[in-house]
Design a protein around this motif. Structure first.
Motif, PDB file in Angstrom:
ATOM      1  N   GLN A 220     -33.241 -22.710 -81.157  1.00 22.16           N
ATOM      2  CA  GLN A 220     -32.502 -23.752 -80.449  1.00 22.16           C
ATOM      3  C   GLN A 220     -31.129 -23.946 -81.085  1.00 22.16           C
ATOM      4  O   GLN A 220     -30.147 -24.226 -80.384  1.00 22.16           O
ATOM      5  CB  GLN A 220     -33.287 -25.063 -80.466  1.00 22.16           C
ATOM      6  N   ALA A 221     -31.052 -23.785 -82.398  1.00 23.17           N
ATOM      7  CA  ALA A 221     -29.753 -23.897 -83.075  1.00 23.17           C
ATOM      8  C   ALA A 221     -28.816 -22.800 -82.602  1.00 23.17           C
ATOM      9  O   ALA A 221     -27.621 -23.036 -82.379  1.00 23.17           O
ATOM     10  CB  ALA A 221     -29.941 -23.824 -84.589  1.00 23.17           C
ATOM     11  N   VAL A 222     -29.338 -21.592 -82.438  1.00 23.58           N
ATOM     12  CA  VAL A 222     -28.520 -20.473 -81.962  1.00 23.58           C
ATOM     13  C   VAL A 222     -28.044 -20.717 -80.537  1.00 23.58           C
ATOM     14  O   VAL A 222     -26.881 -20.475 -80.202  1.00 23.58           O
ATOM     15  CB  VAL A 222     -29.309 -19.149 -82.059  1.00 23.58           C
ATOM     16  N   ILE A 223     -28.932 -21.211 -79.691  1.00 21.08           N
ATOM     17  CA  ILE A 223     -28.540 -21.538 -78.315  1.00 21.08           C
ATOM     18  C   ILE A 223     -27.417 -22.566 -78.329  1.00 21.08           C
ATOM     19  O   ILE A 223     -26.427 -22.452 -77.594  1.00 21.08           O
ATOM     20  CB  ILE A 223     -29.751 -22.068 -77.522  1.00 21.08           C
ATOM     21  N   LEU A 224     -27.534 -23.583 -79.194  1.00 21.77           N
ATOM     22  CA  LEU A 224     -26.496 -24.611 -79.271  1.00 21.77           C
ATOM     23  C   LEU A 224     -25.185 -24.006 -79.787  1.00 21.77           C
ATOM     24  O   LEU A 224     -24.102 -24.430 -79.375  1.00 21.77           O
ATOM     25  CB  LEU A 224     -26.947 -25.763 -80.169  1.00 21.77           C
ATOM     26  N   ALA A 225     -25.274 -23.018 -80.658  1.00 22.41           N
ATOM     27  CA  ALA A 225     -24.071 -22.349 -81.148  1.00 22.41           C
ATOM     28  C   ALA A 225     -23.303 -21.714 -79.991  1.00 22.41           C
ATOM     29  O   ALA A 225     -22.069 -21.791 -79.923  1.00 22.41           O
ATOM     30  CB  ALA A 225     -24.429 -21.300 -82.190  1.00 22.41           C
ATOM     31  N   PHE A 226     -24.026 -21.077 -79.076  1.00 20.98           N
ATOM     32  CA  PHE A 226     -23.372 -20.511 -77.886  1.00 20.98           C
ATOM     33  C   PHE A 226     -22.807 -21.622 -77.005  1.00 20.98           C
ATOM     34  O   PHE A 226     -21.695 -21.507 -76.479  1.00 20.98           O
ATOM     35  CB  PHE A 226     -24.367 -19.666 -77.107  1.00 20.98           C
ATOM     36  N   GLN A 227     -23.570 -22.699 -76.854  1.00 16.82           N
ATOM     37  CA  GLN A 227     -23.100 -23.807 -76.021  1.00 16.82           C
ATOM     38  C   GLN A 227     -21.864 -24.486 -76.596  1.00 16.82           C
ATOM     39  O   GLN A 227     -21.040 -25.012 -75.858  1.00 16.82           O
ATOM     40  CB  GLN A 227     -24.235 -24.839 -75.869  1.00 16.82           C
ATOM     41  N   ALA A 228     -21.730 -24.436 -77.928  1.00 18.11           N
ATOM     42  CA  ALA A 228     -20.578 -25.071 -78.589  1.00 18.11           C
ATOM     43  C   ALA A 228     -19.402 -24.131 -78.752  1.00 18.11           C
ATOM     44  O   ALA A 228     -18.346 -24.523 -79.244  1.00 18.11           O
ATOM     45  CB  ALA A 228     -21.003 -25.598 -79.967  1.00 18.11           C
ATOM     46  N   GLY A 229     -19.602 -22.867 -78.332  1.00 17.33           N
ATOM     47  CA  GLY A 229     -18.519 -21.892 -78.450  1.00 17.33           C
ATOM     48  C   GLY A 229     -18.364 -21.324 -79.845  1.00 17.33           C
ATOM     49  O   GLY A 229     -17.346 -20.687 -80.153  1.00 17.33           O
ATOM     50  N   LEU A 230     -19.351 -21.512 -80.710  1.00 16.32           N
ATOM     51  CA  LEU A 230     -19.281 -20.995 -82.088  1.00 16.32           C
ATOM     52  C   LEU A 230     -19.696 -19.541 -82.170  1.00 16.32           C
ATOM     53  O   LEU A 230     -19.325 -18.851 -83.111  1.00 16.32           O
ATOM     54  CB  LEU A 230     -20.164 -21.831 -83.005  1.00 16.32           C
ATOM     55  N   ALA A 231     -20.484 -19.092 -81.208  1.00 14.24           N
ATOM     56  CA  ALA A 231     -20.894 -17.683 -81.162  1.00 14.24           C
ATOM     57  C   ALA A 231     -20.115 -17.007 -80.054  1.00 14.24           C
ATOM     58  O   ALA A 231     -19.880 -17.589 -78.993  1.00 14.24           O
ATOM     59  CB  ALA A 231     -22.398 -17.584 -80.903  1.00 14.24           C
ATOM     60  N   THR A 232     -19.715 -15.774 -80.292  1.00  9.15           N
ATOM     61  CA  THR A 232     -18.899 -15.062 -79.324  1.00  9.15           C
ATOM     62  C   THR A 232     -19.696 -14.683 -78.103  1.00  9.15           C
ATOM     63  O   THR A 232     -20.754 -14.056 -78.222  1.00  9.15           O
ATOM     64  CB  THR A 232     -18.312 -13.779 -79.947  1.00  9.15           C
ATOM     65  N   HIS A 233     -19.227 -15.080 -76.918  1.00  8.55           N
ATOM     66  CA  HIS A 233     -19.893 -14.726 -75.684  1.00  8.55           C
ATOM     67  C   HIS A 233     -19.607 -13.276 -75.336  1.00  8.55           C
ATOM     68  O   HIS A 233     -18.583 -12.747 -75.681  1.00  8.55           O
ATOM     69  CB  HIS A 233     -19.419 -15.615 -74.526  1.00  8.55           C
TER      70      HIS A 233
END
Length: 233
Positions: A220-233
């Motif tokens: 869930q933390a990783v999913i939130l990272a994508f939602q927050a723009g912290l992980a490269t789409h």
């Protein structure tokens, strides 16, 4: 061929109280898939299949009765899908089991929704038995079984969520770095090796990340990272 009325404990299940044995509940509406997974996992000395179910509606009562460590959960089932069954476990039980989504296609939109609902990871049904067993061991140890490229594809096109940005802003610089590495699919040990710190230090940082983000697990933390723009789409 789909099975019906297949929610039941597996006869002859061994005692799962030993720390070295991980108990597993297999949930899939295809009888052939359940049989295959049970056969594959039963060949592993440290894994025990304690039960199986053909629909998500049977999961909660079986989990309460059998107390499995891990649920292998199909996402597409006729009455109650794996997404809702996962939410039900998280909402009802104070100590829910780990959930690994099993899917035919890793780009299935249901997979992303299941991860958002609290699943600890996902794996393809046709994955080698060693990989499935490894996934079970990983989530039992507190890690996750993620395929970062697949999650990135699932996240592509989804807008950044302001509430996710706000929650991520509470992280320190080091915690943000840890979250980004988690989003790359790295395990705690790999993160520790890359940062040249102890495994216990990484576990402490991960715990702080989960607490500050208000999520239940690292997936869930990783999913939130994508939602927050912290992980490269």
């Amino acid at each position: 061929m789909s099975g019906t009325g297949a929610a039941h404990p597996v006869n002859g299940a061994v005692d799962t109280s030993a720390h070295s044995t991980v108990s597993v509940l297999v949930v899939d509406d295809e009888e052939l898939t359940r049989t295959g997974l049970r056969t594959l996992l039963s060949a592993k000395p440290d894994l025990t299949v304690v039960g199986e179910a053909a629909d998500g509606s049977d999961v909660l009562p079986l989990v309460v009765a059998l107390r499995p460590d891990v649920v292998l959960m199909d996402v597409r089932m006729p009455t109650l899908n794996g997404i809702e069954a996962t939410r039900q476990l998280r909402a009802t039980l104070s100590e829910p089991p780990k959930v690994i989504v099993i899917t035919t296609f890793e780009h299935d939109e249901y997979v992303y929704d299941a991860l958002e609902a609290g699943a600890d990871g996902f794996i393809r049904k046709r994955a080698p038995s060693q990989q499935i067993a490894h996934a079970i061991r990983l989530v039992t140890a507190g890690d996750s079984m993620l395929f970062p490229d697949a999650v990135r594809r699932l996240a592509t096109g989804r807008p950044v969520r302001p509430e996710a940005v706000t929650r991520a802003a509470a992280l320190t610089r080091r915690e943000t770095e840890i979250l980004r590495l988690m989003a790359q699919g790295l395990s705690n040990q790999q993160i520790a090796d890359g940062l040249t710190v102890s495994l216990e230090t990484v576990k402490t940082h991960v715990g702080h990340v989960l607490a500050k983000l208000g999520v239940e697990n690292r997936t869930q933390a990783v999913i939130l990272a994508f939602q927050a723009g912290l992980a490269t789409h």
